[in-house]
Design an enzyme around this catalytic site. Structure first.
Site, PDB file in Angstrom:
ATOM      1  N   GLY A  51       0.828  -1.204   0.000  1.00 43.27           N
ATOM      2  CA  GLY A  51       0.000   0.000   0.000  1.00 43.27           C
ATOM      3  C   GLY A  51       0.857   1.246   0.000  1.00 43.27           C
ATOM      4  N   CYS A  79       5.170  -6.128   1.606  1.00 39.72           N
ATOM      5  CA  CYS A  79       5.454  -4.699   1.713  1.00 39.72           C
ATOM      6  C   CYS A  79       4.676  -4.083   2.887  1.00 39.72           C
ATOM      7  CB  CYS A  79       5.156  -4.004   0.383  1.00 39.72           C
ATOM      8  SG  CYS A  79       5.933  -2.367   0.236  1.00 39.72           S
ATOM      9  N   TYR A  80       3.634  -3.256   2.631  1.00 41.85           N
ATOM     10  CA  TYR A  80       2.873  -2.654   3.725  1.00 41.85           C
ATOM     11  C   TYR A  80       2.216  -3.731   4.578  1.00 41.85           C
ATOM     12  CZ  TYR A  80      -0.339   0.463   6.205  1.00 41.85           C
ATOM     13  OH  TYR A  80      -1.016   1.160   7.187  1.00 41.85           O
ATOM     14  N   HIS A 166       8.167  -7.110  -3.580  1.00 43.65           N
ATOM     15  CA  HIS A 166       6.951  -7.504  -4.294  1.00 43.65           C
ATOM     16  C   HIS A 166       7.211  -8.740  -5.165  1.00 43.65           C
ATOM     17  CE1 HIS A 166       4.373  -4.033  -3.312  1.00 43.65           C
ATOM     18  NE2 HIS A 166       5.522  -3.393  -3.198  1.00 43.65           N
ATOM     19  N   GLU A 168       5.040 -10.396  -6.693  1.00 47.11           N
ATOM     20  CA  GLU A 168       4.041 -10.462  -7.749  1.00 47.11           C
ATOM     21  C   GLU A 168       4.453  -9.748  -9.025  1.00 47.11           C
ATOM     22  OE1 GLU A 168       2.790  -6.846  -5.218  1.00 47.11           O
ATOM     23  OE2 GLU A 168       3.861  -8.738  -4.985  1.00 47.11           O
ATOM     24  N   GLY A 222      -8.826  -1.798 -30.445  1.00 46.02           N
ATOM     25  CA  GLY A 222      -7.706  -2.313 -29.675  1.00 46.02           C
ATOM     26  C   GLY A 222      -8.025  -3.695 -29.119  1.00 46.02           C
ATOM     27  N   ASP A 224      -8.314  -4.796 -26.029  1.00 47.27           N
ATOM     28  CA  ASP A 224      -9.261  -4.857 -24.925  1.00 47.27           C
ATOM     29  C   ASP A 224     -10.704  -4.800 -25.408  1.00 47.27           C
ATOM     30  OD1 ASP A 224      -6.866  -4.646 -23.574  1.00 47.27           O
ATOM     31  OD2 ASP A 224      -7.113  -2.509 -23.184  1.00 47.27           O
ATOM     32  N   LYS A 364      -3.594  -7.192 -19.331  1.00 51.62           N
ATOM     33  CA  LYS A 364      -3.488  -7.318 -20.784  1.00 51.62           C
ATOM     34  C   LYS A 364      -3.134  -8.739 -21.222  1.00 51.62           C
ATOM     35  CE  LYS A 364      -3.481  -4.151 -23.238  1.00 51.62           C
ATOM     36  NZ  LYS A 364      -4.542  -3.446 -23.999  1.00 51.62           N
TER      37      LYS A 364
END
Length: 509
Positions: A51, A79-80, A166, A168, A222, A224, A364
């Site tokens: 965070g 992290c946080y 992190h 991830e 596009g 998306d 994406k």
């Protein structure tokens, strides 16, 4: 199933994406939820996200002691989340000086199930100022970095682990292995969830949400919005109507390409509104990026809603990075920029339950995988991402017909040249040209010139949340630069952007 408690990190959904990518279902809940809500589905483990806050800031999100006391499954703080765990269990978190951002080296000092198969020394991605200076009683240090003594810790008795970095993000060298170890070695999860399941579930949800209402989907051509259009067509059939608005700030030849792919290739019942003059008139004299985004968003809604009847619903191809950078969804995340799909008019419709965004919790790379499962042709899925505000946010400063002409020509040359180098094209996640609001002195044909500067931006990424600048071959960069300077009258200098995200964003505005 894994529950992820959101403390407002820009990467919270990325944790969920990584977990889902390993075949384990994940659910995000706010850090403000009561313990009973967090644990209601009987998760196999709990992850506390990072965070933007400091524990010592007024209003900083708190860790519920009741939550920790009631959880009897493994907990991983990131992290946080790591700092909050250590603080509330009796440790001490110290306010940092310069902080630690980007790549860092950690060195493992003790064996542990969390670090099975991880090299003793490796790179991780840090993004913090505070750090854990003193561990709670009963905790041990597993690894450290030069600036962070307690980079990895665990409890001797409780099933609690903490990471200051992190795992991830793509740039943590062994991040996947950390999460795999937590999921399968510590939490004993099973790999029993897939994006195919997500497609079936989402189609059911879209049909239930839409009911008997017609759904007007906003498509840009596009990746998306194309995937969204095909997904809605599968779920709703002719109940879904895709509308393409030509906003006047598209790339060279893009309008014709979009109409062809949507109508001829995919067979969608596309409706086209050509409104370029309207958009450019509203952008006249505007230089500030946020105003551009808001003007384009408002103009788009004005045009788009002329096609929407009273009881129709709106569908958008919004992705999670668009949402999390614009406004917090479940936690107290910082706003980065206003996304065109998050202007006040859309937010009002969201509150009314009239907006369908089937992709809003995907990244994406996941969207492209959904597109492959929906059998959308590869050339359409492999297009580089293109923002809704189009070239308006790649022209720094005022958007004028002349500056559009310059950028369209330069960007077309860039796309033509990188397409010739298959390896570079595949490696680059997003690439484009930017027209800068400065001029530079040059010499052409023995004469002095004073002309525009064009920047080339190419990044490597997996999901768009973090990105590193692409190390393109010098010969390719040389070809791009020479062609732009020689063929685009009005540009005499080309520069290459070597900034990573963070601290920069991928787009310049």
């Amino acid at each position: 199933m894994i529950v992820i408690v959101d403390y407002g990190s820009q990467y919270t959904q990325l944790i969920a994406r990584r977990v889902r990518g390993m075949g384990v279902y994940s659910r995000i809940v706010s850090c403000q939820e009561k313990p009973a809500e967090i644990l209601k589905d009987g998760p196999k483990g709990v992850i506390l996200s990072g965070g933007p806050a400091s524990l010592y800031e007024k209003g900083a999100p708190r860790l519920s002691k009741a939550l920790v006391s009631k959880i009897d499954v493994p907990i991983l703080g990131i992290c946080y989340g790591h700092q909050a765990l250590m603080h509330y269990l009796g440790g001490h978190v110290e306010r940092g000086g310069s902080g630690e951002y980007g790549r860092a080296d950690v060195e493992i000092q003790k064996d542990d199930p969390l670090i099975q198969g991880v090299p003793r020394k490796h790179h991780v991605w840090m993004s913090h100022r505070d750090h854990v200076a003193k561990l709670p009683k009963g905790f041990v240090r597993i690894a450290s970095s030069p600036a962070t003594p307690n980079a990895i810790v665990r409890s001797r008795k409780m099933k609690i682990w903490g990471l200051q970095f992190h795992p991830e993000v793509h740039h943590t060298e062994c991040g996947q292995r950390y999460l795999e170890n937590f999921l399968f070695e510590i939490c004993c999860c099973r790999r029993d969830w897939s994006l195919g399941d997500w497609i079936d579930q989402t189609c059911e949800e879209v049909l239930a949400h839409a009911g008997s209402h017609r759904v007007i989907s906003a498509v840009s051509g596009g990746v998306d919005s194309t995937v969204m259009g095909v997904l809605l067509d599968r779920a709703l059939g002719r109940q879904s109507t895709p509308v393409f608005v030509d906003n006047g700030v598209m790339r060279a030849n893009e309008v014709e390409e979009v109409v062809h792919s949507m109508k001829t290739v995919l067979g969608l019942n596309l409706k086209v509104r050509r409104s370029g003059k309207l958009f450019l008139s509203k952008l006249k004299g505007v230089k500030e990026p946020e105003r551009k985004r808001k003007i384009i968003g408002k103009a788009f809604l004005d045009v788009f809603f002329s096609e929407v009847h009273k009881n129709d619903m709106l569908a958008q191809g919004t992705l999670y990075p668009d949402v999390i950078e614009s406004v917090s969804v479940r936690g107290p995340s910082d706003k980065i920029k206003t996304h065109h799909n998050r202007v006040p008019e859309v937010m009002k419709l969201i509150e009314q339950g009239r907006v369908i965004e089937p992709l809003k919790e995907l990244f994406k790379d996941e969207v492209r995988e959904v597109g492959r499962l929906l059998e959308i042709p590869k050339p359409i899925l492999d297009r580089y991402p293109f923002p809704g505000p189009g070239l308006a946010i790649r022209i720094l400063g005022e958007v004028t017909p002349k500056r559009l002409r310059l950028l369209r020509a330069a960007d077309l040359i860039f796309r033509e040249e990188i397409a010739k180098d298959a390896e570079s094209f595949e490696r680059v996640w997003q690439g484009f040209a930017v027209l800068l609001p400065v001029k530079a002195v040059g010499v052409m044909g023995d004469s002095r010139t004073y002309a525009n500067v064009c920047a080339i931006r190419c990044v490597e990424s997996v999901d768009g949340m973090t990105a590193d600048w692409a190390r393109l071959p010098h010969e390719l960069l040389d070809n791009i630069s020479r062609r732009i300077v020689n063929e685009v009258d009005g540009i005499n200098r080309v520069v290459y952007d070597i900034s990573s995200k963070p601290p920069a964003t991928i787009e310049w505005e």
